[in-house]
Design a protein around this motif. Structure first.
Motif, PDB file in Angstrom:
ATOM      1  N   VAL A   1       0.891  -1.073  -0.045  1.00  0.00           N
ATOM      2  CA  VAL A   1       0.512  -0.459  -0.090  1.00  0.00           C
ATOM      3  C   VAL A   1       0.895   0.770  -0.033  1.00  0.00           C
ATOM      4  O   VAL A   1       1.846   1.107   1.169  1.00  0.00           O
ATOM      5  N   ILE A   2       0.379   1.585  -0.448  1.00  0.00           N
ATOM      6  CA  ILE A   2       1.671   3.259  -1.150  1.00  0.00           C
ATOM      7  C   ILE A   2       0.567   4.612  -0.409  1.00  0.00           C
ATOM      8  O   ILE A   2      -0.302   5.054  -0.301  1.00  0.00           O
ATOM      9  N   ALA A   3       1.223   5.473   0.350  1.00  0.00           N
ATOM     10  CA  ALA A   3       0.844   6.665   0.545  1.00  0.00           C
ATOM     11  C   ALA A   3       2.301   7.668   0.327  1.00  0.00           C
ATOM     12  O   ALA A   3       3.184   7.487   0.353  1.00  0.00           O
ATOM     13  N   ASP A   4       1.733   8.294  -0.309  1.00  0.00           N
ATOM     14  CA  ASP A   4       2.696   9.546  -0.515  1.00  0.00           C
ATOM     15  C   ASP A   4       2.941  11.124  -0.002  1.00  0.00           C
ATOM     16  O   ASP A   4       3.771  11.938   0.051  1.00  0.00           O
ATOM     17  N   SER A   5       2.398  10.758   1.530  1.00  0.00           N
ATOM     18  CA  SER A   5       2.868  11.762   2.319  1.00  0.00           C
ATOM     19  C   SER A   5       2.838  10.963   3.694  1.00  0.00           C
ATOM     20  O   SER A   5       2.149  10.279   3.752  1.00  0.00           O
ATOM     21  N   GLY A   6       3.390  11.625   5.221  1.00  0.00           N
ATOM     22  CA  GLY A   6       2.726  11.452   6.617  1.00  0.00           C
ATOM     23  C   GLY A   6       1.573  11.524   6.791  1.00  0.00           C
ATOM     24  O   GLY A   6       0.613  10.643   7.393  1.00  0.00           O
ATOM     25  N   SER A   7       0.937  12.016   6.151  1.00  0.00           N
ATOM     26  CA  SER A   7      -0.212  12.479   7.078  1.00  0.00           C
ATOM     27  C   SER A   7      -1.428  11.200   5.777  1.00  0.00           C
ATOM     28  O   SER A   7      -2.252  10.842   6.963  1.00  0.00           O
ATOM     29  N   GLU A   8      -1.702  10.816   4.671  1.00  0.00           N
ATOM     30  CA  GLU A   8      -2.037   9.849   3.942  1.00  0.00           C
ATOM     31  C   GLU A   8      -1.521   9.418   4.807  1.00  0.00           C
ATOM     32  O   GLU A   8      -2.710   7.841   4.958  1.00  0.00           O
ATOM     33  N   ALA A   9      -0.823   8.418   5.409  1.00  0.00           N
ATOM     34  CA  ALA A   9      -0.121   7.135   6.029  1.00  0.00           C
ATOM     35  C   ALA A   9      -0.868   7.081   7.273  1.00  0.00           C
ATOM     36  O   ALA A   9      -1.649   5.487   7.244  1.00  0.00           O
ATOM     37  N   LEU A  10      -0.479   7.979   8.063  1.00  0.00           N
ATOM     38  CA  LEU A  10      -1.745   7.981   9.159  1.00  0.00           C
ATOM     39  C   LEU A  10      -3.036   7.634   7.937  1.00  0.00           C
ATOM     40  O   LEU A  10      -3.882   7.113   8.994  1.00  0.00           O
TER      41      LEU A  10
ATOM     42  N   TRP B   1      -6.478  -2.759   8.445  1.00  0.00           N
ATOM     43  CA  TRP B   1      -6.005  -2.014   7.953  1.00  0.00           C
ATOM     44  C   TRP B   1      -4.648  -2.320   8.221  1.00  0.00           C
ATOM     45  O   TRP B   1      -4.301  -0.326   8.624  1.00  0.00           O
ATOM     46  N   ILE B   2      -3.547  -2.296   8.456  1.00  0.00           N
ATOM     47  CA  ILE B   2      -2.177  -2.404   9.817  1.00  0.00           C
ATOM     48  C   ILE B   2      -1.352  -3.248   9.087  1.00  0.00           C
ATOM     49  O   ILE B   2      -1.293  -4.664   8.903  1.00  0.00           O
ATOM     50  N   PRO B   3      -0.021  -3.177   8.435  1.00  0.00           N
ATOM     51  CA  PRO B   3       0.649  -3.818   7.750  1.00  0.00           C
ATOM     52  C   PRO B   3       2.112  -4.173   8.899  1.00  0.00           C
ATOM     53  O   PRO B   3       1.544  -4.559  10.128  1.00  0.00           O
ATOM     54  N   ASP B   4       2.730  -5.109   8.319  1.00  0.00           N
ATOM     55  CA  ASP B   4       3.305  -6.031   8.854  1.00  0.00           C
ATOM     56  C   ASP B   4       4.960  -4.871   8.794  1.00  0.00           C
ATOM     57  O   ASP B   4       5.944  -5.345  10.279  1.00  0.00           O
ATOM     58  N   ILE B   5       4.941  -4.319   8.142  1.00  0.00           N
ATOM     59  CA  ILE B   5       6.198  -3.515   8.431  1.00  0.00           C
ATOM     60  C   ILE B   5       5.715  -2.339   7.507  1.00  0.00           C
ATOM     61  O   ILE B   5       5.172  -2.030   5.806  1.00  0.00           O
ATOM     62  N   ALA B   6       6.558  -0.912   7.332  1.00  0.00           N
ATOM     63  CA  ALA B   6       6.596   0.105   7.048  1.00  0.00           C
ATOM     64  C   ALA B   6       7.632   0.925   6.905  1.00  0.00           C
ATOM     65  O   ALA B   6       8.353   0.364   7.720  1.00  0.00           O
ATOM     66  N   LEU B   7       7.536   1.266   5.197  1.00  0.00           N
ATOM     67  CA  LEU B   7       8.889   1.920   4.565  1.00  0.00           C
ATOM     68  C   LEU B   7       8.445   3.249   5.104  1.00  0.00           C
ATOM     69  O   LEU B   7       7.321   3.394   3.503  1.00  0.00           O
ATOM     70  N   ILE B   8       9.462   3.776   5.028  1.00  0.00           N
ATOM     71  CA  ILE B   8       9.113   5.356   5.349  1.00  0.00           C
ATOM     72  C   ILE B   8      10.322   6.197   4.913  1.00  0.00           C
ATOM     73  O   ILE B   8      11.750   6.301   4.828  1.00  0.00           O
ATOM     74  N   ASP B   9      10.311   7.473   3.915  1.00  0.00           N
ATOM     75  CA  ASP B   9      10.983   8.405   3.122  1.00  0.00           C
ATOM     76  C   ASP B   9      11.586   9.188   4.312  1.00  0.00           C
ATOM     77  O   ASP B   9      10.650   9.963   5.140  1.00  0.00           O
ATOM     78  N   VAL B  10      12.533   9.646   4.689  1.00  0.00           N
ATOM     79  CA  VAL B  10      12.635   9.968   5.866  1.00  0.00           C
ATOM     80  C   VAL B  10      12.958  11.593   5.181  1.00  0.00           C
ATOM     81  O   VAL B  10      12.192  12.317   6.168  1.00  0.00           O
ATOM     82  N   MET B  11      13.070  12.210   3.906  1.00  0.00           N
ATOM     83  CA  MET B  11      12.869  13.311   4.485  1.00  0.00           C
ATOM     84  C   MET B  11      11.609  14.165   2.883  1.00  0.00           C
ATOM     85  O   MET B  11      11.342  13.600   2.087  1.00  0.00           O
ATOM     86  N   MET B  12      11.058  14.646   4.082  1.00  0.00           N
ATOM     87  CA  MET B  12       9.147  14.702   3.344  1.00  0.00           C
ATOM     88  C   MET B  12       9.145  15.864   3.938  1.00  0.00           C
ATOM     89  O   MET B  12       9.524  16.169   4.414  1.00  0.00           O
ATOM     90  N   PRO B  13       8.286  16.576   2.635  1.00  0.00           N
ATOM     91  CA  PRO B  13       7.386  17.975   3.175  1.00  0.00           C
ATOM     92  C   PRO B  13       7.069  17.503   3.972  1.00  0.00           C
ATOM     93  O   PRO B  13       6.172  16.345   3.977  1.00  0.00           O
ATOM     94  N   ASN B  14       6.693  18.293   4.929  1.00  0.00           N
ATOM     95  CA  ASN B  14       4.943  19.053   5.548  1.00  0.00           C
ATOM     96  C   ASN B  14       5.280  17.467   7.356  1.00  0.00           C
ATOM     97  O   ASN B  14       4.970  18.566   8.140  1.00  0.00           O
TER      98      ASN B  14
END
Length: 130
Positions: free
Chosen positions: A33-42, A50-63
């Motif tokens: 499942v893809i999200a384009d921002s932290g707020s969309e991920a939340l 739906w709860i993932p088994d693991i999350a991969l998160i980009d460190v440097m994102m706006p907002n």
């Protein structure tokens, strides 16, 4: 593994999201499942149970940075225990240690090899599970 590994990938760069979605989607035992921002991920976390088994998160994102997203996840009961891998171009040793100290289980350096990404994610996840 009997169940598919559920993965949340969060990144503000559309090209990188596409590469990751394709790379991980080629593994028949992974669902992404893809999200384009932290707020969309939340917003996606916990939606419909739906709860993932693991999350991969980009460190440097706006907002909302990846570190801020990790902190927000740790404050929610339903997401507090999700293992997180940070994906970043800033993966020098001091930064990596800072990410691990913040609660990440590992760091994947950009650029990464799309062909081996699924195996790398699985290795981190299995290592975390013990």
């Amino acid at each position: 593994m009997s169940d598919r590994l559920k993965i949340l990938y969060v990144d503000d760069e559309a090209d990188i999201r596409t590469i990751v979605e394709l790379a991980l989607g080629m593994d028949p035992d992974m669902t992404v499942v893809i999200a384009d921002s932290g707020s969309e991920a939340l917003d996606k976390l916990g939606k419909g149970g739906w709860i993932p088994d693991i999350a991969l998160i980009d460190v440097m994102m706006p907002n909302m940075t990846g570190m801020e997203l990790l902190q927000a996840m740790r404050q929610r009961a339903d997401t507090a225990d999700i293992p997180v891998l940070f994906v970043t171009a800033s993966a020098r040793s001091p930064e990596q240690q800072r990410y691990l100290d913040a609660g990440a289980i590992g760091v994947i350096s950009k650029p990464f090899d799309a062909i081996t990404l699924a195996r790398l994610v699985r290795q981190h996840y299995e290592g975390w599970r013990g």
